[in-house]
Scaffold this active site. Structure first.
Site, short mmCIF file in Angstrom:
data_model
loop_
_atom_site.label_atom_id
_atom_site.label_comp_id
_atom_site.label_asym_id
_atom_site.label_seq_id
_atom_site.Cartn_x
_atom_site.Cartn_y
_atom_site.Cartn_z
N ASP A 24 0.82 -1.19 0.00
CA ASP A 24 0.00 0.00 0.00
C ASP A 24 0.86 1.25 0.00
OD1 ASP A 24 -1.87 -1.90 0.05
OD2 ASP A 24 -2.64 -1.51 2.04
N TYR A 203 6.29 -13.74 -1.72
CA TYR A 203 5.90 -14.12 -0.36
C TYR A 203 6.47 -15.51 -0.12
CZ TYR A 203 2.40 -10.51 -1.39
OH TYR A 203 1.77 -9.34 -1.76
N GLN A 265 12.72 2.30 -4.86
CA GLN A 265 11.90 1.84 -5.99
C GLN A 265 12.63 1.95 -7.32
OE1 GLN A 265 8.20 4.04 -5.37
NE2 GLN A 265 7.22 2.18 -4.61
N ARG A 281 5.04 -9.77 -7.02
CA ARG A 281 3.95 -10.10 -6.10
C ARG A 281 3.05 -8.88 -5.89
NH1 ARG A 281 7.21 -9.75 -0.26
NH2 ARG A 281 6.35 -7.69 0.20
N GLU A 283 0.86 -5.79 -5.74
CA GLU A 283 0.28 -4.87 -6.74
C GLU A 283 1.35 -4.05 -7.46
OE1 GLU A 283 -3.38 -2.93 -5.74
OE2 GLU A 283 -2.82 -1.11 -6.82
N ASP A 284 2.20 -3.37 -6.70
CA ASP A 284 3.09 -2.42 -7.37
C ASP A 284 4.18 -3.12 -8.18
OD1 ASP A 284 3.78 0.37 -7.84
OD2 ASP A 284 5.62 -0.12 -6.78
O1 TRH Z 1 4.24 -5.43 -0.47
P1 TRH Z 1 3.39 -6.17 -1.38
O2 TRH Z 1 3.24 -7.56 -1.05
O3 TRH Z 1 2.03 -5.39 -1.47
C1 TRH Z 1 0.81 -5.94 -1.23
C2 TRH Z 1 -0.13 -5.49 -2.33
O4 TRH Z 1 -0.16 -4.11 -2.56
C3 TRH Z 1 -1.48 -5.97 -2.02
O5 TRH Z 1 -2.40 -5.50 -2.97
C4 TRH Z 1 -1.85 -5.52 -0.62
O6 TRH Z 1 -3.10 -5.91 -0.32
C5 TRH Z 1 -0.86 -6.10 0.35
O7 TRH Z 1 0.41 -5.61 0.05
C6 TRH Z 1 -1.18 -5.79 1.78
O8 TRH Z 1 3.97 -6.12 -2.92
P2 TRH Z 1 4.06 -4.88 -3.89
O9 TRH Z 1 2.72 -4.28 -4.11
O10 TRH Z 1 4.77 -5.31 -5.05
O11 TRH Z 1 4.93 -3.79 -3.12
C7 TRH Z 1 6.30 -3.91 -2.92
C8 TRH Z 1 6.96 -2.56 -3.10
O12 TRH Z 1 8.34 -2.67 -2.76
C9 TRH Z 1 6.91 -2.03 -4.52
O13 TRH Z 1 6.65 -0.65 -4.51
C10 TRH Z 1 8.32 -2.28 -5.05
C11 TRH Z 1 9.10 -2.06 -3.79
N1 TRH Z 1 10.46 -2.61 -3.74
C12 TRH Z 1 11.51 -1.74 -3.57
O14 TRH Z 1 11.29 -0.51 -3.50
N2 TRH Z 1 12.77 -2.25 -3.48
C13 TRH Z 1 13.03 -3.57 -3.56
O15 TRH Z 1 14.21 -3.98 -3.47
C14 TRH Z 1 11.94 -4.46 -3.78
C15 TRH Z 1 12.19 -5.94 -3.88
C16 TRH Z 1 10.67 -3.95 -3.84
#
Ligand code: TRH
Length: 395
Positions: A24, A203, A265, A281, A283-284
């Protein structure tokens, strides 16, 4: 009822509650910086968990949580249980139905001109999304109206987050002759010209050891780059190691696994651009893999009632359109296996050979999909347009 009127450069105020992971905050931080960079107005972001923010935006560590501070043009504020509202923005975004504090709602309602109140929803490829996008819901007591804004994959929705220069930056990065090699070398990683480079952000994944066995025994060099994340325990188990951390490298047969530190990011985008196959995994990262325009495997965020299976199938139904049956089957079978979905009971290890064989075709398809999605307005632009339309209609 107060009427919303959008000034030329509105003040945006985004509220984000971190649920379980980064997701989020990952989406909210990206939206906030995108709005700020486009110069469409001032942006304030309220976040309840500073540590999660700090991991994707290390500069937040230097911001005083109580006083707030600015990073990349975004005013960062800690949202605590002792929340005291500031003068509300003209556009207030509550991310993922996080429920605004009562004091914020009262402050919004007390204004001569009510702010435009947006609920930014989760991304889903399901067909009902377009029907609900933009719906209005008046507050039962206060003179406020909430509008539902849904990201999505077609013109009937709010689109996907995509910074204006993202695809040009990606292409420029890839075009630099030393680009990927230098990126890997800077991390002390070497790989042969024919290696399959895979990023693995996931995950927990109980099926990982068998997949690693398949990769170790594969006829092709496999370089697996694992940013620190929840899957690391399974990587340890798969490689028979007590504890792995960033900087560690383990070789088993054809497989070399490297653990990378969690970056900001922008650094994560480069990891996606550097690989031929990305495991993502939530959303983002799922969206970023699509902009990387390479084959990817999505681990959807699991929901208790298995509602995520329908969401996975809805995305597959869109994504696989136009692919030859063999490639479509290979991808769908692997994704279902990776997400533990019935009815296809194959394990990821069993589904891997067909996916590996389909990668060249999937690569072409990933570029095509990216190009098609990039034709649609990006989410920040669509949100801005949506707000302007509502303001216009209120006049
Ligand atoms: O953290 P997430 O598992 O997010 C999830 C989803 O948003 C889901 O819809 C929500 O319900 C749940 O959380 C609670 O995965 P996501 O969305 O990919 O977010 C990870 C963020 O981390 C993304 O913005 C990319 C960032 N990231 C980095 O900035 N650096 C890194 O080295 C990595 C591996 C990821």
């Amino acid at each position: 009822m107060h009427r919303f009127r959008s000034p030329a450069r509105p003040r945006w105020e985004i509220f984000c509650q971190v649920v379980d992971n980064f997701g989020d905050i990952g989406v909210c931080w990206r939206l906030a910086t995108d709005l700020a960079r486009r110069g469409g107005g001032a942006v304030r972001l309220w976040v309840d968990e500073w540590e999660a923010l700090r991991r994707i935006c290390p500069a937040a560590a230097a911001v005083d949580e109580r006083a707030g501070g600015s990073v990349q043009g975004v005013e960062l504020r800690r949202w605590t249980s002792a929340f005291v509202p500031l003068v509300p923005g003209e556009i207030v975004v509550e991310a993922f139905a996080c429920e605004l504090p009562a004091a914020q709602l009262e402050a919004m309602a007390a204004l001569r001109q009510a702010p435009l109140w947006i609920n930014l929803e989760y991304l889903s490829a399901e067909a009902w999304v377009a029907g609900c996008h933009g719906m209005a819901s008046p507050h039962p007591r206060l003179p406020l109206v909430k509008h539902f804004f849904f990201p999505g994959f077609d013109a009937g929705t709010g689109g996907l987050l995509r910074e204006a220069d993202l695809l040009a930056r990606r292409d420029a990065w890839r075009a630099r002759p030393e680009g990927r090699a230098a990126w890997l070398a800077a991390r002390g990683i070497a790989s042969g010209p024919d290696a399959l480079r895979v990023s693995l952000f996931a995950y927990e994944q109980p099926e990982l050891p068998a997949l690693f066995d398949a990769w170790a025994g594969s006829g092709r060099e496999m370089l697996v780059l694992v940013p620190e994340s929840r899957v690391l325990g399974d990587v340890q188990r798969a490689l028979g190691r007590e504890r792995l951390q960033a900087g560690d490298r383990v070789v088993r047969g054809a497989l070399t696994a490297c653990v990378l530190p969690f970056t900001d990011q922008a650094g994560y985008d480069e990891l996606l651009w550097a690989c031929e196959l990305n495991f993502v995994r939530g959303e983002d990262s799922f969206v970023r893999a699509q902009w990387a325009a390479r084959p990817f495997v999505w681990q959807i965020y699991p929901q208790a009632d298995a509602a995520h299976h329908d969401k996975l199938e809805a995305f597959l139904a869109r994504y696989l359109q136009g692919l030859p049956a063999a490639e479509a089957d290979a991808l769908a079978r692997f994704w279902r296996a990776w997400n533990g979905c019935a009815p296809d009971r194959a394990t990821p290890a069993e589904a891997w050979p067909a996916l590996a064989a389909a990668l060249p075709g999937l690569d072409v398809h990933a570029r095509r999909w990216c190009d098609v999605q990039a034709e649609l307005p990006d989410l920040a632009t669509a949100l801005d347009t949506f707000c302007s339309h509502i303001a216009h209609a209120a006049r």
